[in-house]
Design an enzyme around this catalytic site. Structure first.
Site, PDB file in Angstrom:
ATOM      1  N   LYS A   1       2.887  10.857  -4.400  1.00 28.49           N
ATOM      2  CA  LYS A   1       1.800  10.110  -5.052  1.00 28.49           C
ATOM      3  C   LYS A   1       0.825  11.043  -5.769  1.00 28.49           C
ATOM      4  O   LYS A   1       0.180  10.652  -6.740  1.00 28.49           O
ATOM      5  CB  LYS A   1       1.069   9.267  -4.001  1.00 28.49           C
ATOM      6  CG  LYS A   1      -0.013   8.358  -4.548  1.00 28.49           C
ATOM      7  CD  LYS A   1      -0.592   7.509  -3.432  1.00 28.49           C
ATOM      8  CE  LYS A   1      -1.739   6.644  -3.902  1.00 28.49           C
ATOM      9  NZ  LYS A   1      -2.271   5.798  -2.815  1.00 28.49           N
TER      10      LYS A   1
ATOM     11  N   ASP B   1       0.871  -1.180   0.000  1.00 29.87           N
ATOM     12  CA  ASP B   1       0.000   0.000   0.000  1.00 29.87           C
ATOM     13  C   ASP B   1       0.898   1.218   0.000  1.00 29.87           C
ATOM     14  O   ASP B   1       1.473   1.584   1.030  1.00 29.87           O
ATOM     15  CB  ASP B   1      -0.907  -0.012   1.234  1.00 29.87           C
ATOM     16  CG  ASP B   1      -1.693   1.289   1.393  1.00 29.87           C
ATOM     17  OD1 ASP B   1      -1.866   2.003   0.376  1.00 29.87           O
ATOM     18  OD2 ASP B   1      -2.140   1.580   2.524  1.00 29.87           O
TER      19      ASP B   1
ATOM     20  N   GLU C   1      -7.745   0.620  -4.303  1.00 26.78           N
ATOM     21  CA  GLU C   1      -7.729   0.714  -2.846  1.00 26.78           C
ATOM     22  C   GLU C   1      -9.094   0.428  -2.204  1.00 26.78           C
ATOM     23  O   GLU C   1      -9.147  -0.304  -1.200  1.00 26.78           O
ATOM     24  CB  GLU C   1      -7.208   2.092  -2.425  1.00 26.78           C
ATOM     25  CG  GLU C   1      -5.716   2.265  -2.699  1.00 26.78           C
ATOM     26  CD  GLU C   1      -5.241   3.697  -2.555  1.00 26.78           C
ATOM     27  OE1 GLU C   1      -6.080   4.568  -2.234  1.00 26.78           O
ATOM     28  OE2 GLU C   1      -4.040   3.960  -2.773  1.00 26.78           O
TER      29      GLU C   1
ATOM     30  N   ASP D   1     -12.395   6.809   2.870  1.00 27.21           N
ATOM     31  CA  ASP D   1     -10.949   6.705   3.086  1.00 27.21           C
ATOM     32  C   ASP D   1     -10.410   8.102   3.405  1.00 27.21           C
ATOM     33  O   ASP D   1     -10.275   8.939   2.519  1.00 27.21           O
ATOM     34  CB  ASP D   1     -10.281   6.135   1.827  1.00 27.21           C
ATOM     35  CG  ASP D   1      -8.791   5.887   2.010  1.00 27.21           C
ATOM     36  OD1 ASP D   1      -8.219   6.359   3.016  1.00 27.21           O
ATOM     37  OD2 ASP D   1      -8.190   5.212   1.155  1.00 27.21           O
TER      38      ASP D   1
END
Length: 443
Positions: free
Chosen positions: A100, A37, A203, A225
């Site tokens: 990211k 992850d 995800e 999330d």
């Protein structure tokens, strides 16, 4: 004929017996595929243990299972994770985080300039791609996938140290909104770290697998999330083990960092009121930031916490510094932070969470009563006020049976076990691509 059938049956029985005895008395094989992850703020690595069917999230040498997604460059070395994060305040121009957000994306020049203005390190435009300019004993640029590769290499080494075997294969998760280019550049980062990616999994799907939803009869799953830097809300439809991401929305500038920043601003103002000047030294601000971050985490469990921070303030009446030193003797800032105060400071930010929730329901043509499961992912969903906000809106409790910090890596590790053929066999999650999917962003 009957004899042949009997012989075949005996062979099958013998194979089952051999498998059973082997599972009982022989040491299980080492996992050979890891689950990764690579998060915006933190990253983790996990494995599916053959034989027991349990997921192990691997910690670093100090047992920490979440590694900061930070890489720092000095004159002599490249540091990643916690070591890099410790340099964020003293070496800000050469400490890169949030890579990211940039990986595999093509930017318009003005958009990249606006995005990069948030960071102390320099982001430059290379034909539409973002790169980071580093100045140590010489100047050079690095790509977002290089930053990712250093984090992935760190986790690869953690897994090899724990398992005692070389690791070359992995499954990795990406946001559901990532397009083909972003996915390919994520794979490129893994390749730079010496890893072959067997599968890329979304995800939200990974989180649903962590909660075991790939094995139960549910249809509409809402995944909230909320990590350190971003909020992503996804609506999944599941039928027969197949997941379709039906709608997405979120806020790329809302997360735990923002909640900590509100608390830091409060602490800085309290220091100014008490001592007459705000903290200005990098070391002081670093200590305050660490203290309020710890306070935020502790407030998930306790109604109030105390902070005590030594500061070197340049006040008019501060004690004279020792001879030859430009740093004054320290004063001590103390304060009690209550959960009520923390919630009051951040209430407007907490309310922003509901906007993307309402959007995905509207785009998915669902009423909130139609949601079968609400899954919480990301460390910021531990905050009691946020859980209360979501449960009050839906009229039922969200599913909190899995550690939200580790939900994605747990699901990815399960998928890694499937790809590695680990026993006991698991039901794989099959993702149906939604080519028309677009993410609605609230900023």
């Amino acid at each position: 004929m009957a004899g042949e059938i009997s012989m075949i049956g005996s062979v099958i029985l013998a194979l089952f017996l051999a498998g059973y005895l082997g599972q009982q008395y022989l040491p299980p094989p080492k996992p050979k595929v890891i689950g990764l992850d690579l998060g915006t703020t933190f990253c983790s690595v996990g494995v599916f243990q053959p034989g027991t069917g349990e997921v192990e999230v691997i910690g670093d040498e100090e047992g920490r299972k979440s590694i900061p997604s930070v890489v720092s460059f000095t004159d002599t070395e490249v540091l990643s994770g916690h070591q890099a994060q410790d340099l964020a305040d003293t070496n800000p121009q050469n400490t890169v985080y949030d890579a990211k957000r940039f990986i595999g994306k093509i930017f318009e020049r003005d958009v990249l300039e606006q995005e990069s203005s948030r960071y102390p390190f320099k982001v430059i435009n290379n034909n539409g791609s973002a790169e980071f300019e580093i100045s140590t004993n010489h100047s050079f640029t690095v790509s977002p996938e290089f930053i990712g590769s250093r984090l992935l290499l760190n986790m690869k080494k953690m897994a090899e140290r724990q398992l005692g075997v070389p690791i070359q294969k992995a499954v990795i998760s990406v946001p559901a909104e990532f397009d083909e280019r972003q996915r390919n550049y994520t794979i490129r980062a893994a390749n730079l770290a010496g890893l072959e990616i067997l599968r890329v999994i979304n995800e939200p799907t990974a989180a649903a697998m962590a909660y075991g939803l790939h094995k139960v009869d549910v249809f509409n799953v809402l995944v909230v999330d909320l990590g350190g830097g971003t909020l992503d809300v996804s609506l999944l439809n599941k039928q027969g083990g197949m997941f379709l991401t039906r709608a997405m929305a979120g806020n790329n500038k809302l997360g735990g960092q923002d909640f900590s920043q509100r608390l830091l601003q409060y602490a800085v103002e309290r220091v100014r009121q008490e001592f007459g000047v705000p903290p200005t030294l990098k070391e002081d601000i670093h200590r305050l930031r660490q203290s309020v971050e710890a306070a935020k985490l502790n407030l998930t469990l306790h109604p109030s916490v105390s902070i005590r921070v030594p500061l070197h303030l340049h006040t008019a009446d501060s004690s004279a510094p020792p001879s030859g030193s430009s740093v004054p003797k320290p004063v001590v800032f103390q304060a009690v932070i209550t959960r009520e105060l923390f919630e009051e400071l951040n209430e407007d930010l907490f309310q922003k969470i509901l906007a993307p929730v309402k959007t995905v329901l509207a785009e998915g043509l669902l009423e909130k009563e139609d949601v079968d499961e609400i899954v919480l992912v990301g460390g910021s969903t531990r905050i009691p006020r946020i859980r209360r906000l979501i449960s009050e809106y839906f009229g039922k409790q969200p599913n909190t049976s899995v550690d939200p910090d580790l939900a994605v890596v747990t699901g990815v590790a399960i998928q890694a076990g499937i790809m590695g053929g680990s026993w006991p066999l698991q039901v794989s999650a099959i993702e149906i691509p939604n080519r028309h999917l677009r993410k609605t962003n609230f900023n």
